[in-house]
Design a protein around this motif. Structure first.
Motif, mmCIF file in Angstrom:
data_model
loop_
_atom_site.group_PDB
_atom_site.id
_atom_site.type_symbol
_atom_site.label_atom_id
_atom_site.label_comp_id
_atom_site.label_asym_id
_atom_site.label_seq_id
_atom_site.Cartn_x
_atom_site.Cartn_y
_atom_site.Cartn_z
ATOM 1 N N GLU A 172 57.591 -57.299 83.444
ATOM 2 C CA GLU A 172 56.572 -57.345 82.351
ATOM 3 C C GLU A 172 56.300 -55.973 81.566
ATOM 4 O O GLU A 172 56.739 -55.970 80.311
ATOM 5 N N ALA A 173 55.808 -55.323 82.510
ATOM 6 C CA ALA A 173 55.660 -54.292 82.301
ATOM 7 C C ALA A 173 56.962 -53.417 81.493
ATOM 8 O O ALA A 173 56.721 -52.286 80.373
ATOM 9 N N THR A 174 58.316 -53.504 81.641
ATOM 10 C CA THR A 174 58.666 -52.906 81.756
ATOM 11 C C THR A 174 59.322 -53.564 80.330
ATOM 12 O O THR A 174 60.045 -52.171 79.132
ATOM 13 N N LEU A 175 59.438 -54.462 80.359
ATOM 14 C CA LEU A 175 60.107 -55.296 79.054
ATOM 15 C C LEU A 175 58.611 -54.752 77.469
ATOM 16 O O LEU A 175 58.667 -54.806 76.200
ATOM 17 N N ALA A 176 57.776 -54.650 78.215
ATOM 18 C CA ALA A 176 56.077 -54.434 76.878
ATOM 19 C C ALA A 176 56.571 -52.754 76.655
ATOM 20 O O ALA A 176 55.910 -52.146 75.598
ATOM 21 N N GLN A 177 57.691 -51.971 77.213
ATOM 22 C CA GLN A 177 57.935 -50.756 76.225
ATOM 23 C C GLN A 177 58.398 -51.501 74.630
ATOM 24 O O GLN A 177 58.868 -52.153 74.636
ATOM 25 N N HIS A 178 57.460 -49.646 74.551
ATOM 26 C CA HIS A 178 58.057 -50.587 72.355
ATOM 27 C C HIS A 178 59.776 -50.361 72.343
ATOM 28 O O HIS A 178 60.074 -50.624 71.308
ATOM 29 N N GLY A 179 60.564 -49.480 73.904
ATOM 30 C CA GLY A 179 62.116 -49.378 72.565
ATOM 31 C C GLY A 179 62.886 -50.624 73.124
ATOM 32 O O GLY A 179 64.081 -51.152 73.585
ATOM 33 N N LEU A 180 62.133 -51.599 73.975
ATOM 34 C CA LEU A 180 62.729 -53.439 74.460
ATOM 35 C C LEU A 180 61.737 -54.428 73.557
ATOM 36 O O LEU A 180 61.794 -55.189 73.693
ATOM 37 N N ARG A 181 61.178 -53.930 72.614
ATOM 38 C CA ARG A 181 60.986 -55.071 71.550
ATOM 39 C C ARG A 181 61.296 -55.470 71.088
ATOM 40 O O ARG A 181 61.098 -57.166 70.598
ATOM 41 N N GLN A 182 62.599 -55.501 70.434
ATOM 42 C CA GLN A 182 63.484 -56.325 70.291
ATOM 43 C C GLN A 182 64.463 -57.573 70.999
ATOM 44 O O GLN A 182 64.030 -58.830 71.099
ATOM 45 N N LEU A 183 64.383 -57.191 72.590
ATOM 46 C CA LEU A 183 64.519 -57.915 73.455
ATOM 47 C C LEU A 183 63.053 -58.744 73.618
ATOM 48 O O LEU A 183 63.233 -59.887 73.507
ATOM 49 N N ARG A 184 62.231 -57.823 73.969
ATOM 50 C CA ARG A 184 60.467 -58.744 73.686
ATOM 51 C C ARG A 184 60.847 -59.616 73.415
ATOM 52 O O ARG A 184 59.507 -61.212 73.448
ATOM 53 N N SER A 185 61.534 -59.550 71.908
ATOM 54 C CA SER A 185 60.776 -60.277 70.848
ATOM 55 C C SER A 185 61.402 -62.237 70.672
ATOM 56 O O SER A 185 61.201 -62.787 70.365
ATOM 57 N N ARG A 186 62.711 -61.996 71.684
ATOM 58 C CA ARG A 186 63.416 -63.355 72.373
ATOM 59 C C ARG A 186 62.763 -63.806 72.976
ATOM 60 O O ARG A 186 64.236 -64.878 73.420
ATOM 61 N N VAL A 187 61.844 -63.648 73.514
ATOM 62 C CA VAL A 187 61.394 -64.448 75.326
ATOM 63 C C VAL A 187 60.868 -65.940 73.994
ATOM 64 O O VAL A 187 59.679 -65.623 73.613
ATOM 65 N N VAL A 188 61.603 -66.527 74.629
ATOM 66 C CA VAL A 188 61.144 -68.403 74.162
ATOM 67 C C VAL A 188 59.669 -68.705 74.955
ATOM 68 O O VAL A 188 59.426 -69.241 75.085
ATOM 69 N N LYS A 189 60.809 -68.187 76.738
ATOM 70 C CA LYS A 189 59.564 -68.784 77.248
ATOM 71 C C LYS A 189 59.338 -68.101 78.195
ATOM 72 O O LYS A 189 59.867 -67.786 78.690
ATOM 73 N N HIS A 190 58.172 -67.737 78.957
ATOM 74 C CA HIS A 190 57.513 -67.077 79.961
ATOM 75 C C HIS A 190 57.046 -67.469 81.282
ATOM 76 O O HIS A 190 55.888 -68.060 81.349
ATOM 77 N N ALA A 191 57.548 -67.538 82.396
ATOM 78 C CA ALA A 191 57.069 -68.715 83.165
ATOM 79 C C ALA A 191 56.665 -68.003 84.611
ATOM 80 O O ALA A 191 56.436 -67.297 85.078
#
Length: 505
Positions: A172-191
């Protein structure tokens, strides 16, 4: 039932109720767990694209992943499971293709085209393709960017590839990085998975007993259940560890009821095993640090705050010159068998034991890099014509597991030489002559950040103090790649951390 499990037969059990491996065939569910599973299945079957599954160590992520695959297989879902996340970039893509039954070419562009053709063929047949990456907290930012590119394989209406990343909360911390915001925006479900509560633990123990052949005579008293909850925080892996000890105690006393006294003794036995195991772990027994890690209580922490703390420390280190410049990749070094006389200066002879790790001393500045050990025409490592004063050539056998996991990446480094000596892989590189100083706060923080990127240390624990948490995290890292779990930054551990984790900031 073999002799090792003969105590189970005396209890009327036909199998071990509390194994140490994921047991998707004997699946216990709770309302929360069932809700997460159903929603993940819905997102996959609806072809929504990208899902995330996070939980602490031992919470049952791998078991849930295997249950998902088993449930989805009859529903026209073709699945690939990648769990070796030491593979990065093109190697990761090759592993994805291989698990789908495809032939990898080694070319990123070609392999993506091969995968896209495969996905289109399955889409025309009405099948859904699912990629699951377990232990995804180990993926680097560049590999996560590759995942984002795979998310873009789609038709006008649907995603061709459904992706589920499963990992520890560090993900979660890794995906919170600014450089990964495009990938983070594609998450449709976080379990997210959580520990069992006291009622769920009691139901879980009863379920495990019954599914292993118990006639109902094996009982867990309420006060013993409460002690189990306090000790394990409801983490299934920890529950298994303690309950397995309880079964030995029951068999020894020919009993059927687990009371508070027996539970206390089992808990104490587990703690003694963990303490002794950390000091006596052998290089060939990587399970010891993993068990020690499982004993850590469940922690809740804010991913964004943790990410900011890592970035802040990294910024300070970069400003003060503690972070080295990214190494330049070159073609792999050839590694045929080397002649015994092709020895390396200041290195042990092939038939001698490798030299002990240097004693801790002030860390070496990254600018003082030695000239790379070159490969001679016959594949042996040659001594470079010059060597920086604060660097010394180090050579030692490379453990088989480390060679399988990292050999290809190590061979591409321009200051590392791999060779084969009588069938044993050896590695030669220029290591700091003074070793690594874990008492220096900048050096300690640098390696702590590397361990967060590997996934064995929480970002919130990056503080520049090399204490017990850092040593345990390093032990898990060393065991995971086949090195001796000393908890000390020895030359080889330092090389791998620096090349693959520190520099990939």
């Amino acid at each position: 039932m073999n002799a090792r499990n003969s105590h189970l037969a005396t209890l009327g059990l036909v199998r071990n109720p509390f194994p140490y491996t994921p047991d998707a065939g004997c699946y216990f569910t709770t309302p929360h767990l069932e809700e997460q599973r159903v929603e993940l299945e819905h997102c996959i079957l609806s072809r929504k694209g990208f899902c995330l599954l996070t939980a602490e160590v031992g919470m049952g992520k791998s078991t849930l992943v295997r249950r998902l695959m088993a449930d989805l297989a009859p529903r026209q879902v073709v699945s690939a499971l990648v769990f070796n996340t030491f593979l990065q970039g093109p190697e990761l893509l090759s592993a994805v293709l291989q698990d789908f039954g495809l032939q990898a070419t080694g070319s990123m562009a070609t392999d993506i085209n091969v995968l896209n053709t495969f996905l289109l063929d399955n889409h025309r047949e009405g099948k859904t393709c699912l990629l699951i990456i377990d232990d995804a907290q180990n993926l680097t930012e560049s590999s996560l960017e590759l995942i984002r590119l795979l998310c873009n394989l789609e038709t006008d209406q649907e995603k061709l590839l459904q992706i589920l990343l499963a990992g520890q909360p560090e993900l979660e911390a890794t995906l919170a990085q600014h450089g990964l915001r495009q990938l983070r925006s594609r998450v449709v479900k976080h379990a997210r998975l959580y520990g069992l509560n006291s009622m769920e633990i009691a139901d879980y123990i009863r379920f495990r007993f019954e599914s292993s052949g118990s006639d109902g005579s094996l009982l867990l008293q309420a006060d013993a259940c409460q002690l189990l909850l306090q000790e394990t925080a409801g983490v299934p892996r920890q529950v298994h560890l303690v309950m397995d000890r309880c079964l030995y105690g029951l068999a020894a006393r020919n009993g059927k009821v687990i009371d508070a006294a027996l539970m206390k003794q089992a808990i104490q036995d587990c703690r003694i095993q963990l303490d002794a195991g950390a000091a006596e772990a052998a290089p060939s027994a990587p399970v010891v640090p993993a068990v020690a890690a499982a004993a850590t209580p469940v922690r809740r922490w804010a991913p964004l705050a943790a990410a900011l703390s890592v970035l802040a420390v990294a910024a300070v280190l970069w400003y003060q010159g503690a972070l080295p410049v990214q190494a330049k990749a070159v073609s792999p070094v050839a590694a045929p068998a080397a002649a015994p006389e092709a020895a390396v200066a200041k290195a042990a002879e092939p038939e001698k034991a490798p030299a002990p790790a240097p004693q801790a001393a002030p860390a070496v500045a990254p600018q003082a890099a030695a000239q790379a050990p070159a490969a001679t025409p016959n594949g042996a490592c040659a001594t470079p014509p010059s060597l920086a004063q604060d660097r010394v050539l180090t050579t030692q056998p490379l453990p088989e597991l480390a060679h399988r996991l990292l050999g290809g990446r190590l061979a591409r480094l321009d200051d590392v030489c791999l060779e084969s000596r009588q069938g044993q892989p050896w590695i030669t590189w220029a290591a700091p002559a003074a070793g690594y100083d874990d008492k220096d706060r900048l050096s300690a923080a640098r390696f702590q950040i590397a361990l967060t990127r590997y996934g064995s240390l929480l970002p919130a624990d990056v503080d520049g103090v090399w204490g017990e948490k850092s040593r345990n995290a390093l032990q898990r890292f060393q065991s995971g790649i086949g090195l001796e779990p000393t908890g000390k930054v020895d030359p080889l551990s330092g090389l791998i951390l620096e090349k693959f984790y520190v520099q990939e900031q």
